[in-house]
Write a protein that holds these residues in place. Structure first.
Motif, PDB file in Angstrom:
ATOM      1  N   ASP A 128       0.840  -1.192   0.000  1.00 53.52           N
ATOM      2  CA  ASP A 128       0.000   0.000   0.000  1.00 53.52           C
ATOM      3  C   ASP A 128       0.880   1.249   0.000  1.00 53.52           C
ATOM      4  N   SER A 129       0.639   2.130  -0.958  1.00 58.68           N
ATOM      5  CA  SER A 129       1.459   3.343  -1.064  1.00 58.68           C
ATOM      6  C   SER A 129       1.251   4.304   0.100  1.00 58.68           C
ATOM      7  N   ASN A 130       0.190   4.141   0.846  1.00 60.58           N
ATOM      8  CA  ASN A 130      -0.051   5.010   2.004  1.00 60.58           C
ATOM      9  C   ASN A 130       0.726   4.589   3.250  1.00 60.58           C
ATOM     10  N   ILE A 131       1.416   3.435   3.179  1.00 66.78           N
ATOM     11  CA  ILE A 131       2.179   2.928   4.307  1.00 66.78           C
ATOM     12  C   ILE A 131       3.661   3.122   4.017  1.00 66.78           C
ATOM     13  N   ASN A 132       4.369   3.664   4.980  1.00 66.19           N
ATOM     14  CA  ASN A 132       5.807   3.859   4.833  1.00 66.19           C
ATOM     15  C   ASN A 132       6.531   2.521   4.983  1.00 66.19           C
ATOM     16  N   PRO A 133       7.444   2.199   4.036  1.00 66.31           N
ATOM     17  CA  PRO A 133       8.183   0.931   4.145  1.00 66.31           C
ATOM     18  C   PRO A 133       9.017   0.880   5.423  1.00 66.31           C
ATOM     19  N   GLY A 134       9.051  -0.269   6.055  1.00 67.16           N
ATOM     20  CA  GLY A 134       9.811  -0.460   7.286  1.00 67.16           C
ATOM     21  C   GLY A 134       9.394  -1.744   7.968  1.00 67.16           C
ATOM     22  N   PHE A 135      10.085  -2.087   9.041  1.00 72.58           N
ATOM     23  CA  PHE A 135       9.787  -3.311   9.773  1.00 72.58           C
ATOM     24  C   PHE A 135       8.666  -3.044  10.780  1.00 72.58           C
ATOM     25  N   SER A 136       7.483  -2.838  10.239  1.00 66.10           N
ATOM     26  CA  SER A 136       6.298  -2.629  11.062  1.00 66.10           C
ATOM     27  C   SER A 136       5.236  -3.637  10.667  1.00 66.10           C
ATOM     28  N   LEU A 137       4.316  -3.897  11.581  1.00 62.72           N
ATOM     29  CA  LEU A 137       3.270  -4.870  11.300  1.00 62.72           C
ATOM     30  C   LEU A 137       2.380  -4.433  10.145  1.00 62.72           C
ATOM     31  N   ASP A 138       2.120  -3.127  10.045  1.00 63.49           N
ATOM     32  CA  ASP A 138       1.283  -2.630   8.956  1.00 63.49           C
ATOM     33  C   ASP A 138       1.944  -2.875   7.605  1.00 63.49           C
ATOM     34  N   SER A 187       0.773  -5.510   4.737  1.00 57.92           N
ATOM     35  CA  SER A 187       0.470  -5.012   3.398  1.00 57.92           C
ATOM     36  C   SER A 187       1.241  -5.790   2.337  1.00 57.92           C
ATOM     37  N   VAL A 188       2.510  -6.094   2.610  1.00 62.25           N
ATOM     38  CA  VAL A 188       3.315  -6.871   1.661  1.00 62.25           C
ATOM     39  C   VAL A 188       2.731  -8.263   1.461  1.00 62.25           C
TER      40      VAL A 188
END
Length: 364
Positions: free
Chosen positions: A211-221, A225-226
């Protein structure tokens, strides 16, 4: 008078009994190390030969990447004036296209071996080609790598059970279904899944990697999304890939079932599941392990059509873009990575197979 000592008989020792020293003597006493060294030397020769063939093949392709770059600069209003001979010469030197093809080969191999440098990428100039590839590599490994492992595991387990229970209704259904779907293209199944689950039901997204609204990183969101965006392309690869492994495992399992050692194991009172897993399957998975190791190398090529269909930012998409713009450095980088991974997988399997199966011996 002094008695003379009896003559001492001198026995000639055979040449084999004479202690020998040196590398050859050490290798003769360590056959496993000798085999590993021979196999590694052959691996280096194969790697050099494959990289050389790939270089000359792509360098002989028609087209001029420098003109492609100049046109790209003009279209982006970065370079509007007529390209001078000095600018073209500079780009040719920077991309390793100056001189004859043999001097280009020597420069390319020197940078690749000594510095790990593939040169600048034309599709993302002046970013190095290895950086472009490394940005796409995690997506390809995450999608195709995990999908390949899952399809192999599912194929081994289901194929072994189908072969073990041959003649049963469930085995016949699985076998016929695998025959029907084993050669269906991945992208065709992907199109069906997109139509059903993305456009008709609206349960899953049809394109992109997250999702382009989520910043890439090691988060659950981001991880969720991935997984959500990668479910459909992964399902298309696992669903079809497992069918081929099911057929090949069943084909290897059926002839083994009539062997005497299985009859003896059954006569000893061993449970059927133990006979399947510890005896029958153990003699079947050896070719499958070899085939799986070789197939892992092709992950780095990416499943081009699937990645293009889902707009997935993997190596397949990068390779297609590089071919369209004649980006030789990026094309060679992806190809070299695939060559290296395939040959390395084969080398590791050759060294590990004697550990997996004691009957396999490559040395005296």
């Amino acid at each position: 008078m002094t008695a003379e000592a009896p003559p001492v008989a001198v026995v000639d020792k055979p040449e084999e009994a004479v202690a020998r020293t040196g590398p050859r003597a050490w290798l003769s006493r360590h056959p496993l190390a000798a085999y590993a060294l021979r196999r590694f030397g052959l691996y280096l020769i194969e790697l050099w030969g494959a990289l050389t063939i790939a270089f000359f093949f792509f360098r002989m392709m028609p087209g001029d990447p420098i003109n492609t770059l100049i046109q790209s600069l003009q279209q982006n209003y970065i370079y509007n004036a007529q390209a001078s001979a000095e600018i073209i010469a500079r780009y040719q030197h920077e991309f390793g296209l100056d001189g004859n093809i043999f001097s280009q080969y020597l420069k390319y191999m020197e940078k690749l071996i000594l510095h790990g440098d593939l040169g600048p990428s034309l599709i993302n100039y002046p970013t190095p080609a290895q950086d472009v590839i490394l940005r796409s590599l995690p997506w390809t490994i995450g999608l195709l790598g995990i999908s390949a492992v899952l399809s192999w595991l599912i194929g081994i387990v289901v194929g072994a059970i189908a072969g073990w229970r041959r003649g049963k209704a469930g085995s016949a259904i699985i076998t016929n279904l695998s025959i029907a779907l084993a050669h269906v293209p991945f992208f065709f199944v992907a199109l069906i899944l997109v139509y059903v689950f993305a456009y008709t039901l609206g349960w899953l997204p049809a394109r992109s990697a997250y999702d382009s609204n989520i910043n890439p990183g090691f988060s659950l969101d981001f991880i969720g999304s991935v997984l959500k965006y990668g479910f459909l392309p992964g399902l298309s690869i696992v669903g079809i890939g497992a069918m081929g492994w099911i057929l090949s495992t069943r084909m290897l399992m059926v002839p083994v079932l009539g062997e005497d050692y299985l009859v003896y194991a059954e006569a000893k009172g061993l449970k059927p599941w133990r006979i399947l897993t510890r005896y029958a399957l153990r003699n079947c998975y050896l070719p499958q392990v070899t085939a799986f190791g070789i197939s892992l190398g092709f992950i780095f090529n990416g499943n081009v059509l699937v990645e293009q269909l889902f707009n997935y930012p993997g190596l397949g998409t990068t390779l297609v873009t590089a071919i369209q713009q004649l980006d030789f450095n990026t094309i060679l980088g992806v190809t070299d990575m695939a060559i290296f991974s395939v040959l390395t997988a084969v080398l590791l399997l050759d060294l590990l197979l004697p550990l997996l199966d004691p009957r396999v011996k490559y040395w005296k």
